[in-house]
Enzyme design. Structure first.
Site, PDB file in Angstrom:
ATOM      1  N   HIS A   3     -19.726  55.102 -57.462  1.00  0.00           N
ATOM      2  CA  HIS A   3     -20.899  54.136 -57.017  1.00  0.00           C
ATOM      3  C   HIS A   3     -21.449  53.271 -57.766  1.00  0.00           C
ATOM      4  O   HIS A   3     -22.104  52.060 -57.459  1.00  0.00           O
ATOM      5  CB  HIS A   3     -22.166  55.493 -57.118  1.00  0.00           C
TER       6      HIS A   3
ATOM      7  N   ASP B 167     -17.179  57.376 -53.905  1.00  0.00           N
ATOM      8  CA  ASP B 167     -18.542  57.061 -54.288  1.00  0.00           C
ATOM      9  C   ASP B 167     -19.258  58.661 -53.566  1.00  0.00           C
ATOM     10  O   ASP B 167     -19.157  59.061 -52.336  1.00  0.00           O
ATOM     11  CB  ASP B 167     -19.093  56.113 -53.259  1.00  0.00           C
TER      12      ASP B 167
ATOM     13  N   SER C 119     -26.856  49.485 -53.283  1.00  0.00           N
ATOM     14  CA  SER C 119     -27.154  50.984 -52.965  1.00  0.00           C
ATOM     15  C   SER C 119     -28.305  51.057 -51.813  1.00  0.00           C
ATOM     16  O   SER C 119     -28.372  50.563 -50.804  1.00  0.00           O
ATOM     17  CB  SER C 119     -27.398  51.584 -54.057  1.00  0.00           C
TER      18      SER C 119
HETATM   19  C1  MLT Z   1     -30.453  55.637 -50.365  1.00  0.00           C
HETATM   20  O1  MLT Z   1     -31.362  56.378 -50.485  1.00  0.00           O
HETATM   21  O2  MLT Z   1     -30.682  54.302 -50.019  1.00  0.00           O
HETATM   22  C2  MLT Z   1     -29.207  55.889 -50.819  1.00  0.00           C
HETATM   23  O3  MLT Z   1     -29.105  57.336 -50.879  1.00  0.00           O
HETATM   24  C3  MLT Z   1     -28.890  55.488 -52.052  1.00  0.00           C
HETATM   25  C4  MLT Z   1     -29.506  55.596 -53.241  1.00  0.00           C
HETATM   26  O4  MLT Z   1     -29.565  56.499 -53.789  1.00  0.00           O
HETATM   27  O5  MLT Z   1     -30.522  54.884 -53.374  1.00  0.00           O
END
Ligand code: MLT
Length: 215
Positions: free
Chosen positions: A196, A165, A115
Site C-alpha cells: 500500500h 496491497d 488511497s
Molecule cells: C478508502 O477507504 O478509500 C480505502 O479503503 C483506502 C483507505 O484506507 O483510505
C-alpha cells in the site's frame, strides 16, 4: 496560502501558486490525501511531480475517529455510496469555486490522489467528467459503479497499484483500469511489486507521465 473560509470555498485547504507566478497560465494539480492525512501531506510530492503547477490541496471533511477522509466508509473497502456521491459533487463544486477565487484555469486540473484521495479522484472522473483533465491515482479501487459510464475521451489517467496491497486488492484495481479504459480514458496502468505504501517507482512514474517524459 491558507483558507478556512465558508461556502463555497468550504474546505480547509492550501493553494500554492505556480512558482512562475502566472496562476492563470499554469496547470493546476489537485492534491487529495489518504485516510488520516491533511492538506499539508502531499505538497512536497505534488511539487516533485509538477514543478511548474499551481497546487490546490483540500482536507477531507469526514472524520473517522479523528482521521480526515474524503467520504464515509462502512468498513475497510466498503463505502457509504450515498455519502461518496454527495462528497464527490461537493468536492467538484469546491474545485470550480477555487478556480474562480484564485484565478486558475478550470480546464487544466490534474488530480493527484493517494488511497482514499485516489478513490475520490476516481469517483470524480466517473461522476463529474470534465472537472478533471487528468488524474494520478496512487493505490485506487473501484469507488462505485455508475449507472452509465462517462465519456472520458481526452482524459489522461495514471493508475499505479501495488500487487501485494492488502487494502486495495490488485483485482479491484484491474477492474477500475478496465472501467476507465471502457469509458475512453487514456490510461497508463502500472502494477508494482509492492504494497500500500508509495515507493520511488510510483513517484518517478507519475512525474514522467505528468511531464510526458520517458521513464
Ligand atoms: C478508502 O477507504 O478509500 C480505502 O479503503 C483506502 C483507505 O484506507 O483510505
Amino acid at each position: 496560502m491558507n483558507a478556512t473560509s465558508s461556502t463555497p470555498l468550504d474546505f480547509i485547504h492550501r493553494f500554492v501558486p505556480a512558482p512562475g507566478g502566472d496562476v492563470a497560465a499554469a496547470s493546476t494539480v489537485l492534491l487529495l490525501h489518504g485516510t488520516g492525512g491533511n492538506e499539508d501531506d502531499l505538497l512536497d510530492l505534488g511539487r516533485a511531480i509538477a514543478p511548474e503547477a499551481n497546487l490546490l490541496s483540500p482536507r477531507g471533511k469526514i472524520s473517522e475517529n479523528g482521521m480526515p477522509r474524503f467520504f464515509r466508509r462502512l468498513a475497510e473497502g466498503i463505502f457509504d455510496e450515498a455519502d461518496l456521491i454527495h462528497r464527490t459533487h461537493e468536492l467538484s463544486d469546491f474545485i470550480a469555486a477555487a478556480a474562480k477565487h484564485y484565478g486558475f484555469s478550470p480546464d487544466s486540473i490534474t488530480a493527484l490522489g493517494y488511497s482514499n484521495g485516489a478513490n475520490i479522484a476516481a469517483s470524480t472522473l466517473l461522476l463529474r467528467p470534465g472537472v478533471l483533465s487528468g488524474a494520478i491515482l496512487l493505490r485506487a479501487m473501484v469507488p462505485l459503479t455508475p449507472e452509465s459510464l462517462p465519456k472520458l475521451e481526452g482524459t489522461r489517467v495514471f493508475l499505479s497499484s501495488g500487487l501485494g496491497d492488502p487494502i486495495l486488492p490488485i483485482s479491484n484495481a484491474r477492474t477500475l483500469a478496465r472501467m476507465l479504459q471502457d469509458a475512453g480514458a487514456e490510461l497508463t496502468f502500472r502494477e508494482l511489486p509492492t504494497g500500500h505504501q508509495l515507493t520511488s517507482t510510483d513517484v518517478d512514474g507519475a512525474r514522467a507521465w505528468f511531464n510526458q517524459t520517458p521513464t
